[in-house]
Design a protein around this motif. Structure first.
Motif, PDB file in Angstrom:
ATOM      1  N   PRO A  60     -25.431   7.371  60.763  1.00 16.44           N
ATOM      2  CA  PRO A  60     -24.771   8.665  60.941  1.00 16.44           C
ATOM      3  C   PRO A  60     -24.632   9.144  62.385  1.00 16.44           C
ATOM      4  O   PRO A  60     -23.943  10.120  62.644  1.00 16.44           O
ATOM      5  CB  PRO A  60     -25.633   9.628  60.118  1.00 16.44           C
ATOM      6  N   THR A  61     -25.283   8.460  63.329  1.00 12.42           N
ATOM      7  CA  THR A  61     -25.064   8.844  64.740  1.00 12.42           C
ATOM      8  C   THR A  61     -24.649   7.603  65.527  1.00 12.42           C
ATOM      9  O   THR A  61     -24.979   6.470  65.146  1.00 12.42           O
ATOM     10  CB  THR A  61     -26.342   9.406  65.395  1.00 12.42           C
ATOM     11  N   THR A  62     -23.952   7.859  66.634  1.00 10.41           N
ATOM     12  CA  THR A  62     -23.524   6.744  67.497  1.00 10.41           C
ATOM     13  C   THR A  62     -24.750   6.001  68.031  1.00 10.41           C
ATOM     14  O   THR A  62     -24.729   4.781  68.167  1.00 10.41           O
ATOM     15  CB  THR A  62     -22.670   7.292  68.662  1.00 10.41           C
ATOM     16  N   THR A  63     -25.827   6.727  68.295  1.00 11.80           N
ATOM     17  CA  THR A  63     -27.060   6.095  68.806  1.00 11.80           C
ATOM     18  C   THR A  63     -27.618   5.084  67.809  1.00 11.80           C
ATOM     19  O   THR A  63     -27.977   3.956  68.174  1.00 11.80           O
ATOM     20  CB  THR A  63     -28.126   7.178  69.110  1.00 11.80           C
ATOM     21  N   LEU A  64     -27.686   5.482  66.544  1.00 13.11           N
ATOM     22  CA  LEU A  64     -28.196   4.576  65.505  1.00 13.11           C
ATOM     23  C   LEU A  64     -27.299   3.348  65.355  1.00 13.11           C
ATOM     24  O   LEU A  64     -27.771   2.222  65.208  1.00 13.11           O
ATOM     25  CB  LEU A  64     -28.267   5.305  64.152  1.00 13.11           C
ATOM     26  N   LEU A  65     -25.996   3.621  65.408  1.00 14.47           N
ATOM     27  CA  LEU A  65     -25.015   2.536  65.254  1.00 14.47           C
ATOM     28  C   LEU A  65     -25.152   1.515  66.398  1.00 14.47           C
ATOM     29  O   LEU A  65     -25.217   0.305  66.170  1.00 14.47           O
ATOM     30  CB  LEU A  65     -23.625   3.175  65.224  1.00 14.47           C
ATOM     31  N   ARG A  66     -25.240   2.028  67.617  1.00 16.03           N
ATOM     32  CA  ARG A  66     -25.341   1.123  68.783  1.00 16.03           C
ATOM     33  C   ARG A  66     -26.701   0.401  68.784  1.00 16.03           C
ATOM     34  O   ARG A  66     -26.800  -0.732  69.215  1.00 16.03           O
ATOM     35  CB  ARG A  66     -25.171   1.923  70.082  1.00 16.03           C
ATOM     36  N   SER A  67     -27.719   1.058  68.287  1.00  7.91           N
ATOM     37  CA  SER A  67     -29.047   0.457  68.240  1.00  7.91           C
ATOM     38  C   SER A  67     -29.051  -0.728  67.258  1.00  7.91           C
ATOM     39  O   SER A  67     -29.678  -1.760  67.506  1.00  7.91           O
ATOM     40  CB  SER A  67     -30.045   1.534  67.827  1.00  7.91           C
ATOM     41  N   TYR A  68     -28.305  -0.589  66.150  1.00  8.95           N
ATOM     42  CA  TYR A  68     -28.213  -1.703  65.203  1.00  8.95           C
ATOM     43  C   TYR A  68     -27.472  -2.890  65.833  1.00  8.95           C
ATOM     44  O   TYR A  68     -27.849  -4.045  65.642  1.00  8.95           O
ATOM     45  CB  TYR A  68     -27.516  -1.266  63.900  1.00  8.95           C
ATOM     46  N   LEU A  69     -26.436  -2.595  66.618  1.00  9.22           N
ATOM     47  CA  LEU A  69     -25.710  -3.675  67.322  1.00  9.22           C
ATOM     48  C   LEU A  69     -26.668  -4.430  68.253  1.00  9.22           C
ATOM     49  O   LEU A  69     -26.625  -5.654  68.349  1.00  9.22           O
ATOM     50  CB  LEU A  69     -24.537  -3.107  68.127  1.00  9.22           C
ATOM     51  N   ASP A  70     -27.545  -3.688  68.936  1.00  8.37           N
ATOM     52  CA  ASP A  70     -28.538  -4.324  69.818  1.00  8.37           C
ATOM     53  C   ASP A  70     -29.461  -5.238  69.009  1.00  8.37           C
ATOM     54  O   ASP A  70     -29.821  -6.324  69.461  1.00  8.37           O
ATOM     55  CB  ASP A  70     -29.379  -3.268  70.546  1.00  8.37           C
ATOM     56  N   ASP A  71     -29.816  -4.777  67.804  1.00 11.52           N
ATOM     57  CA  ASP A  71     -30.677  -5.594  66.938  1.00 11.52           C
ATOM     58  C   ASP A  71     -29.986  -6.903  66.538  1.00 11.52           C
ATOM     59  O   ASP A  71     -30.654  -7.895  66.247  1.00 11.52           O
ATOM     60  CB  ASP A  71     -31.058  -4.830  65.652  1.00 11.52           C
ATOM     61  N   LEU A  72     -28.661  -6.889  66.511  1.00 11.87           N
ATOM     62  CA  LEU A  72     -27.908  -8.112  66.183  1.00 11.87           C
ATOM     63  C   LEU A  72     -27.691  -8.929  67.472  1.00 11.87           C
ATOM     64  O   LEU A  72     -26.584  -9.384  67.755  1.00 11.87           O
ATOM     65  CB  LEU A  72     -26.551  -7.756  65.559  1.00 11.87           C
ATOM     66  N   TYR A  73     -28.746  -9.082  68.244  1.00 11.84           N
ATOM     67  CA  TYR A  73     -28.699  -9.870  69.495  1.00 11.84           C
ATOM     68  C   TYR A  73     -27.587  -9.398  70.437  1.00 11.84           C
ATOM     69  O   TYR A  73     -26.859 -10.205  71.018  1.00 11.84           O
ATOM     70  CB  TYR A  73     -28.536 -11.361  69.174  1.00 11.84           C
ATOM     71  N   GLY A  74     -27.456  -8.080  70.551  1.00 16.23           N
ATOM     72  CA  GLY A  74     -26.477  -7.540  71.500  1.00 16.23           C
ATOM     73  C   GLY A  74     -25.033  -7.753  71.080  1.00 16.23           C
ATOM     74  O   GLY A  74     -24.168  -8.046  71.911  1.00 16.23           O
ATOM     75  N   ALA A  75     -24.765  -7.595  69.781  1.00 18.68           N
ATOM     76  CA  ALA A  75     -23.375  -7.713  69.300  1.00 18.68           C
ATOM     77  C   ALA A  75     -22.526  -6.608  69.928  1.00 18.68           C
ATOM     78  O   ALA A  75     -23.041  -5.555  70.316  1.00 18.68           O
ATOM     79  CB  ALA A  75     -23.342  -7.610  67.781  1.00 18.68           C
ATOM     80  N   VAL A  76     -21.235  -6.862  70.032  1.00 18.74           N
ATOM     81  CA  VAL A  76     -20.308  -5.923  70.683  1.00 18.74           C
ATOM     82  C   VAL A  76     -19.283  -5.447  69.656  1.00 18.74           C
ATOM     83  O   VAL A  76     -18.744  -6.248  68.894  1.00 18.74           O
ATOM     84  CB  VAL A  76     -19.564  -6.637  71.840  1.00 18.74           C
ATOM     85  N   LEU A  77     -19.015  -4.157  69.641  1.00 15.64           N
ATOM     86  CA  LEU A  77     -17.953  -3.601  68.794  1.00 15.64           C
ATOM     87  C   LEU A  77     -17.031  -2.762  69.661  1.00 15.64           C
ATOM     88  O   LEU A  77     -17.498  -1.947  70.454  1.00 15.64           O
ATOM     89  CB  LEU A  77     -18.553  -2.722  67.688  1.00 15.64           C
ATOM     90  N   SER A  78     -15.730  -2.967  69.533  1.00 12.87           N
ATOM     91  CA  SER A  78     -14.780  -2.108  70.257  1.00 12.87           C
ATOM     92  C   SER A  78     -13.526  -1.920  69.410  1.00 12.87           C
ATOM     93  O   SER A  78     -13.285  -2.669  68.467  1.00 12.87           O
ATOM     94  CB  SER A  78     -14.411  -2.717  71.612  1.00 12.87           C
ATOM     95  N   VAL A  79     -12.755  -0.885  69.741  1.00 19.47           N
ATOM     96  CA  VAL A  79     -11.490  -0.648  69.036  1.00 19.47           C
ATOM     97  C   VAL A  79     -10.359  -0.577  70.054  1.00 19.47           C
ATOM     98  O   VAL A  79     -10.584  -0.314  71.232  1.00 19.47           O
ATOM     99  CB  VAL A  79     -11.526   0.658  68.198  1.00 19.47           C
ATOM    100  N   ASP A  80      -9.159  -0.825  69.551  1.00 21.89           N
ATOM    101  CA  ASP A  80      -8.009  -0.856  70.452  1.00 21.89           C
ATOM    102  C   ASP A  80      -6.766  -0.454  69.672  1.00 21.89           C
ATOM    103  O   ASP A  80      -6.711  -0.600  68.449  1.00 21.89           O
ATOM    104  CB  ASP A  80      -7.867  -2.283  71.011  1.00 21.89           C
ATOM    105  N   LEU A  81      -5.771   0.033  70.397  1.00 26.95           N
ATOM    106  CA  LEU A  81      -4.476   0.374  69.798  1.00 26.95           C
ATOM    107  C   LEU A  81      -3.381  -0.314  70.578  1.00 26.95           C
ATOM    108  O   LEU A  81      -3.473  -0.438  71.803  1.00 26.95           O
ATOM    109  CB  LEU A  81      -4.241   1.878  69.892  1.00 26.95           C
ATOM    110  N   ALA A  82      -2.336  -0.748  69.880  1.00 25.08           N
ATOM    111  CA  ALA A  82      -1.223  -1.404  70.582  1.00 25.08           C
ATOM    112  C   ALA A  82       0.089  -1.098  69.870  1.00 25.08           C
ATOM    113  O   ALA A  82       0.111  -0.828  68.668  1.00 25.08           O
ATOM    114  CB  ALA A  82      -1.455  -2.910  70.629  1.00 25.08           C
ATOM    115  N   LYS A  83       1.175  -1.132  70.665  1.00 29.16           N
ATOM    116  CA  LYS A  83       2.528  -1.116  70.101  1.00 29.16           C
ATOM    117  C   LYS A  83       3.071  -2.529  70.246  1.00 29.16           C
ATOM    118  O   LYS A  83       3.059  -3.079  71.340  1.00 29.16           O
ATOM    119  CB  LYS A  83       3.454  -0.204  70.910  1.00 29.16           C
TER     120      LYS A  83
END
Length: 428
Positions: A60-83
């Protein structure tokens, strides 16, 4: 053996693309959602992925979400938009370690796919909409992103050229939507739109890495299933001719002029002469050995920068240059001269071969990253045409002088846009 061995599976409501390769130490999971560009939805669509990646039911918080990514050996998540052409595309990109290289044999690919499912399909809700604090925070950030296009004069002038070329058409929209539409978006209206996206968007999931195709297909089939849908993407078509070329001058408080010129190429990605067009653009303005760079910037010292690029899903060639305010006529004259030289075949065999080598190198460099590889493969989905990557390279290497001259015959000047200073405008 193909350079990019892609296997595509038709799944429930989406296509799954798997590229098994040992080239990368990580695995990439990329989720792409495509819908027609539209003034009514562009701003909500620009906001949506940022709201989704901020929090979810389980995080429920960005902190918790990013902390879980760190637990996955520093996995990276990003979003992007394009035309791309007439489509507005949302991308969720996730990069995760390959457990084969770790002492811990946790099923990381599955965990990554489960995490992406959580982010996309289990958003944090409040009442009948998204979490209001998240929506408000992301609305402020979206306004800043839209505003940044206006503050960066190089980006602004590129945007204004497209806006003038495509007046009244969806393609004129900023990829991040319109600042005046942001305030009206509520957590409820955004959630309603999100449900429409899940029901109607054309969806593609890419998995790239040292993976087993059937295992990936099994996990994807278990985690992701959507309603069947018909692809709604409008066909891409070249920009129609609109009479004489337009010249637009806009005055702002700037010290350096921005000269942007738009040409219609009448050639789209996947057309038989598309490869020759790429070589044409490379010789004309794509690289530091190109005619624009050498003649406008180096020899005449008229520009701080001068280059051209293609919008391959819309049939455009766009010239960008930064010039002194007083040099408008001279710079336009020299750019037009370079275009005429190209159309006459006034370039050396050395320029031709050097350009081909640089383009092929650039393409190979692009697929050196898993993210770049997915972008190259996705061109086919965006265009609704299947062009194998190897054919793309081969077609470019085989493009002849005559092919390039033939491409030049199709290219037409559409719009000249000049962002000039207030003093120059008053004096002129």
């Amino acid at each position: 053996m193909s350079l990019l061995p892609e296997q595509t599976f038709s799944m429930q409501g989406y296509n799954l693309h798997v590229t098994k390769t040992e080239k990368y130490k990580t695995n990439a999971i990329v989720f792409k959602m495509k819908a027609p560009l539209s003034k009514e939805t562009a701003t909500m669509r620009a906001l949506l992925p940022h709201v989704l990646q901020s929090s979810s039911t389980a995080y429920p918080t960005t902190t918790l979400l990013r902390s879980y990514l760190d637990d996955l050996y520093g996995a990276v998540l990003s979003v992007d938009l394009a035309k791309k052409g007439n489509s507005h595309i949302i991308t969720f990109f996730m990069e995760i370690a390959n457990e084969k290289f770790l002492s811990d044999q946790a099923p990381l690919l599955r965990k990554g796919m489960e995490f992406l499912r959580e982010i996309i399909l289990n958003p944090l809700l409040e009442g009948g909409g998204f979490d209001s604090a998240t929506v408000e925070k992301e609305k402020r950030t979206l306004k800043q992103r839209i505003q940044s296009t206006f503050d960066d004069k190089m980006r602004y002038s590129s945007f204004r050229l497209i806006e003038e070329m495509f007046k009244g058409e969806p393609y004129a929209l900023n990829v991040n939507g319109r600042i005046e539409d942001v305030d009206a978006i509520s957590p409820e209206s955004l959630y309603d739109y999100y449900r429409t996206v899940l029901a109607e968007d054309e969806m593609d999931i890419y998995i790239v890495g040292d993976v087993e195709e059937e295992a990936v297909k099994g996990i994807a089939g278990e985690l992701f299933h959507f309603d069947k849908r018909e692809a709604k993407s409008p066909a891409n078509a070249p920009l129609a001719r609109k009479g004489e070329p337009k010249v637009i001058k806009e005055a702002q408080d700037v010290k350096q002029g921005k000269l942007n010129i738009g040409y219609r190429t009448n050639i789209l990605y996947g057309d038989s002469d598309y490869n020759a067009l790429q070589v044409f653009n490379g010789i004309f303005g794509g690289f530091s050995h190109s005619k624009l760079f050498i003649n406008v910037r180096e020899k005449a010292s008229l520009a701080y920068y001068a280059a051209s690029r293609l919008e391959s899903h819309k049939g455009l060639m766009l010239v960008m240059s930064g010039i002194d305010l007083k040099n408008f006529d001279q710079a336009v004259g020299i750019i037009k001269e370079q275009m005429e030289a190209m159309k006459k075949g006034d370039f050396s065999d050395e320029e031709l071969e050097q350009t081909k080598a640089v383009i092929v190198n650039q393409l190979l460099e692009t697929i050196d990253t898993n993210r770049g590889l997915v972008e190259v493969l996705y061109h086919n989905v965006a265009a609704g045409k299947h062009v194998p990557f190897d054919n793309w390279i081969k077609g470019m290497q085989e493009a002849t002088r005559d092919d390039i001259i033939a491409v030049g015959e199709k290219i037409e000047l559409d719009t000249i846009y000049f962002l000039t200073g207030k003093e120059a405008a008053n004096n002129g």
